[in-house]
Design a protein around this motif. Structure first.
Motif, PDB file in Angstrom:
ATOM      1  N   VAL A 109       0.847  -1.219  -0.024  1.00 14.57           N
ATOM      2  CA  VAL A 109      -0.028   0.090  -0.160  1.00 14.57           C
ATOM      3  C   VAL A 109       0.926   1.224  -0.027  1.00 14.57           C
ATOM      4  N   ALA A 110       0.478   2.345  -0.459  1.00 16.48           N
ATOM      5  CA  ALA A 110       0.932   3.764  -0.368  1.00 16.48           C
ATOM      6  C   ALA A 110      -0.207   4.578  -0.096  1.00 16.48           C
ATOM      7  N   ARG A 111       0.219   5.944   0.236  1.00 23.98           N
ATOM      8  CA  ARG A 111      -0.602   7.008   0.348  1.00 23.98           C
ATOM      9  C   ARG A 111      -1.451   7.201  -0.943  1.00 23.98           C
ATOM     10  N   LYS A 112      -2.710   7.522  -0.952  1.00 20.56           N
ATOM     11  CA  LYS A 112      -3.509   7.921  -2.180  1.00 20.56           C
ATOM     12  C   LYS A 112      -2.865   8.912  -2.929  1.00 20.56           C
ATOM     13  N   ASP A 113      -2.496   9.915  -2.154  1.00 18.85           N
ATOM     14  CA  ASP A 113      -1.976  11.169  -3.023  1.00 18.85           C
ATOM     15  C   ASP A 113      -0.490  10.979  -3.391  1.00 18.85           C
ATOM     16  N   ALA A 114       0.056   9.841  -3.269  1.00 17.28           N
ATOM     17  CA  ALA A 114       1.477   9.443  -3.765  1.00 17.28           C
ATOM     18  C   ALA A 114       1.620   9.203  -5.202  1.00 17.28           C
ATOM     19  N   SER A 115       2.767   9.652  -5.713  1.00 16.91           N
ATOM     20  CA  SER A 115       2.831   9.499  -7.316  1.00 16.91           C
ATOM     21  C   SER A 115       3.112   7.917  -7.684  1.00 16.91           C
ATOM     22  N   LEU A 116       3.529   7.080  -6.442  1.00 20.82           N
ATOM     23  CA  LEU A 116       3.744   5.624  -6.531  1.00 20.82           C
ATOM     24  C   LEU A 116       2.744   4.714  -7.303  1.00 20.82           C
ATOM     25  N   GLU A 117       2.735   4.364  -8.312  1.00 20.22           N
ATOM     26  CA  GLU A 117       1.930   3.633  -8.964  1.00 20.22           C
ATOM     27  C   GLU A 117       2.297   2.269  -9.535  1.00 20.22           C
ATOM     28  N   ASN A 118       3.484   1.784  -9.302  1.00 18.31           N
ATOM     29  CA  ASN A 118       4.197   0.520  -9.791  1.00 18.31           C
ATOM     30  C   ASN A 118       5.457   0.205  -8.820  1.00 18.31           C
ATOM     31  N   LEU A 119       5.747  -1.159  -9.036  1.00 17.09           N
ATOM     32  CA  LEU A 119       6.601  -1.535  -8.183  1.00 17.09           C
ATOM     33  C   LEU A 119       8.008  -0.883  -8.291  1.00 17.09           C
ATOM     34  N   GLU A 120       8.227  -0.516  -9.409  1.00 12.45           N
ATOM     35  CA  GLU A 120       9.685  -0.085  -9.924  1.00 12.45           C
ATOM     36  C   GLU A 120       9.808   1.253  -9.226  1.00 12.45           C
ATOM     37  N   HIS A 121       8.757   2.002  -8.995  1.00 13.83           N
ATOM     38  CA  HIS A 121       9.019   3.443  -7.916  1.00 13.83           C
ATOM     39  C   HIS A 121       9.375   3.154  -6.879  1.00 13.83           C
ATOM     40  N   LEU A 122       9.291   1.575  -6.189  1.00 12.92           N
ATOM     41  CA  LEU A 122       9.864   1.575  -4.778  1.00 12.92           C
ATOM     42  C   LEU A 122      11.300   1.259  -4.859  1.00 12.92           C
ATOM     43  N   SER A 123      11.806   1.183  -5.995  1.00 17.16           N
ATOM     44  CA  SER A 123      13.418   0.868  -5.900  1.00 17.16           C
ATOM     45  C   SER A 123      14.240   1.864  -5.422  1.00 17.16           C
ATOM     46  N   GLY A 124      15.096   1.311  -4.367  1.00 19.66           N
ATOM     47  CA  GLY A 124      15.997   2.315  -3.413  1.00 19.66           C
ATOM     48  C   GLY A 124      15.364   2.873  -2.187  1.00 19.66           C
ATOM     49  N   ASN A 125      13.873   2.614  -2.074  1.00 20.58           N
ATOM     50  CA  ASN A 125      13.283   3.185  -0.998  1.00 20.58           C
ATOM     51  C   ASN A 125      13.128   2.214   0.283  1.00 20.58           C
ATOM     52  N   ALA A 126      12.910   2.716   1.272  1.00 21.74           N
ATOM     53  CA  ALA A 126      12.648   1.874   2.270  1.00 21.74           C
ATOM     54  C   ALA A 126      10.931   1.523   2.365  1.00 21.74           C
ATOM     55  N   VAL A 127      10.800   0.408   2.891  1.00 21.93           N
ATOM     56  CA  VAL A 127       9.615   0.012   2.917  1.00 21.93           C
ATOM     57  C   VAL A 127       9.057  -0.749   4.241  1.00 21.93           C
ATOM     58  N   ALA A 128       7.899  -0.434   4.773  1.00 21.34           N
ATOM     59  CA  ALA A 128       7.641  -0.841   5.936  1.00 21.34           C
ATOM     60  C   ALA A 128       6.783  -2.291   6.028  1.00 21.34           C
ATOM     61  N   PHE A 129       7.144  -3.145   6.903  1.00 24.18           N
ATOM     62  CA  PHE A 129       6.752  -4.506   6.879  1.00 24.18           C
ATOM     63  C   PHE A 129       6.390  -4.909   8.316  1.00 24.18           C
ATOM     64  N   PRO A 130       5.632  -5.767   8.861  1.00 27.97           N
ATOM     65  CA  PRO A 130       5.391  -6.038  10.167  1.00 27.97           C
ATOM     66  C   PRO A 130       6.597  -6.686  10.875  1.00 27.97           C
ATOM     67  N   SER A 131       7.073  -7.629  10.106  1.00 27.70           N
ATOM     68  CA  SER A 131       8.169  -8.481  10.677  1.00 27.70           C
ATOM     69  C   SER A 131       8.720  -9.377   9.430  1.00 27.70           C
ATOM     70  N   PRO A 132       9.998  -9.956   9.770  1.00 31.38           N
ATOM     71  CA  PRO A 132      10.567 -10.670   8.627  1.00 31.38           C
ATOM     72  C   PRO A 132       9.884 -11.753   8.345  1.00 31.38           C
ATOM     73  N   ALA A 133       9.223 -12.462   9.172  1.00 29.44           N
ATOM     74  CA  ALA A 133       8.436 -13.846   8.879  1.00 29.44           C
ATOM     75  C   ALA A 133       6.969 -13.424   8.774  1.00 29.44           C
ATOM     76  N   ALA A 134       6.324 -12.191   8.663  1.00 29.99           N
ATOM     77  CA  ALA A 134       5.068 -12.070   8.428  1.00 29.99           C
ATOM     78  C   ALA A 134       4.797 -12.690   6.940  1.00 29.99           C
ATOM     79  N   PHE A 135       4.215 -13.691   6.856  1.00 37.12           N
ATOM     80  CA  PHE A 135       4.443 -14.401   5.434  1.00 37.12           C
ATOM     81  C   PHE A 135       3.691 -13.364   4.184  1.00 37.12           C
ATOM     82  N   GLY A 136       2.433 -13.241   4.274  1.00 31.17           N
ATOM     83  CA  GLY A 136       1.729 -12.439   3.195  1.00 31.17           C
ATOM     84  C   GLY A 136       2.092 -11.151   3.363  1.00 31.17           C
ATOM     85  N   ALA A 137       2.458 -10.467   4.396  1.00 31.42           N
ATOM     86  CA  ALA A 137       2.584  -8.962   4.495  1.00 31.42           C
ATOM     87  C   ALA A 137       4.182  -8.785   4.359  1.00 31.42           C
TER      88      ALA A 137
END
Length: 281
Positions: free
Chosen positions: A112-140
């Motif tokens: 997920v991203a903020r609705k007002d973000a310009s992020l529209e595809n995965l390539e836009h994430l390259s080089g960015n920090a991304v939040a996850f619940p934990s290393p072993a949270a399978f789906g997330a």
């Protein structure tokens, strides 16, 4: 406020235990959300399970997913709702045996991203920090990270303890994107969810397991599954907050699609801590 809510749940359970002579089992829930939100969703279901099964089913969770993993490793819960990868690990490590899974469901991760973000595809994430619940949270976490890696997209994972924390961090603009699953996304408060958009959905896998410890015998496990079926058939409203419509009987082989991924400790960083004081065990 959270501490008070958790304390209230604990004290209520203790008071009930003193007056209730039924055989009791501790039901551990993976902490995808705060303890108070999990209790609000799960306790009514467990109360109905208690009524139907004749056992006393006690709600339990942990402060975060790594702590939950350490408690699973100790076999601390009599019954546990755990993610697919956790099941493959703790079936072997601690002897948990799956008895049920949600009917007509495949587990898919989302980003997920903020609705007002310009992020529209995965390539836009390259080089960015991304939040996850934990290393072993399978789906997330596990699957989104694996699919990003397969596409050659390098990101910096930032682990923030729970699904709710992911959504809040992204909504607040602290992270450009984060991983979750549809069930927790749908259950997050509307004022947070309304600020977010789903930018990616992963492939689907066998969902979370309802599993019992080796301390439970076959008759107890069967009675519990039958009670789950009866609650789903006759008290469907108790499943609505959980995003579940019913259950099917599970077999260990149902999670072979997870085993086929050949995930390692480097992928998941599963936690084991023998000195940890869990709810039980």
């Amino acid at each position: 406020m959270l501490i008070a809510a958790v304390l209230q749940i604990t004290l209520s359970t203790v008071g009930t235990a003193a007056a209730d002579s039924r055989e009791s089992f501790v039901f551990g829930i993976v902490p995808q959300q705060s303890a108070s939100r999990l209790a609000q969703a799960w306790v009514p279901f467990m109360e109905r399970l208690s009524d139907v099964s004749g056992y006393r089913i006690e709600f339990a969770t942990a402060k975060d997913i790594p702590t939950f993993e350490a408690c699973l490793a100790k076999g601390a819960y009599d019954i546990a709702y755990m993610n697919p990868y956790h099941y493959t690990v703790f079936h072997d490590l601690a002897g948990y045996q799956a008895i049920a899974r949600v009917r007509d469901k495949r587990l898919r991760g989302i980003l997920v991203a903020r609705k007002d973000a310009s992020l529209e595809n995965l390539e836009h994430l390259s080089g960015n920090a991304v939040a996850f619940p934990s290393p072993a949270a399978f789906g997330a976490s596990v699957i989104p990270r694996a699919e990003l890696k397969a596409r050659g997209i390098d990101i910096s994972p930032n682990y923030v303890k729970s699904h709710d924390s992911v959504y809040r961090a992204v909504a607040a603009g602290l992270m450009p994107a984060g991983g979750g699953v549809m069930r927790t996304f749908n259950n997050v408060p509307a004022d947070i969810r309304d600020q977010l958009k789903i930018v990616y959905r992963t492939d689907g896998y066998t969902p979370h397991a309802f599993a019992v410890s080796s301390r439970m015998n076959g008759a107890q496990s069967e009675a519990l599954f039958e009670a789950m079926q009866q609650v789903a058939a006759n008290d469907a409203q108790t499943l609505q907050p959980l995003g579940m419509k019913g259950f099917v009987q599970a077999a260990n082989a149902d999670w072979d699609d997870i085993r086929a991924l050949q995930l390692t400790q480097n992928h998941t960083q599963i936690v084991s801590n023998e000195s940890l004081q869990c709810h039980s065990g």
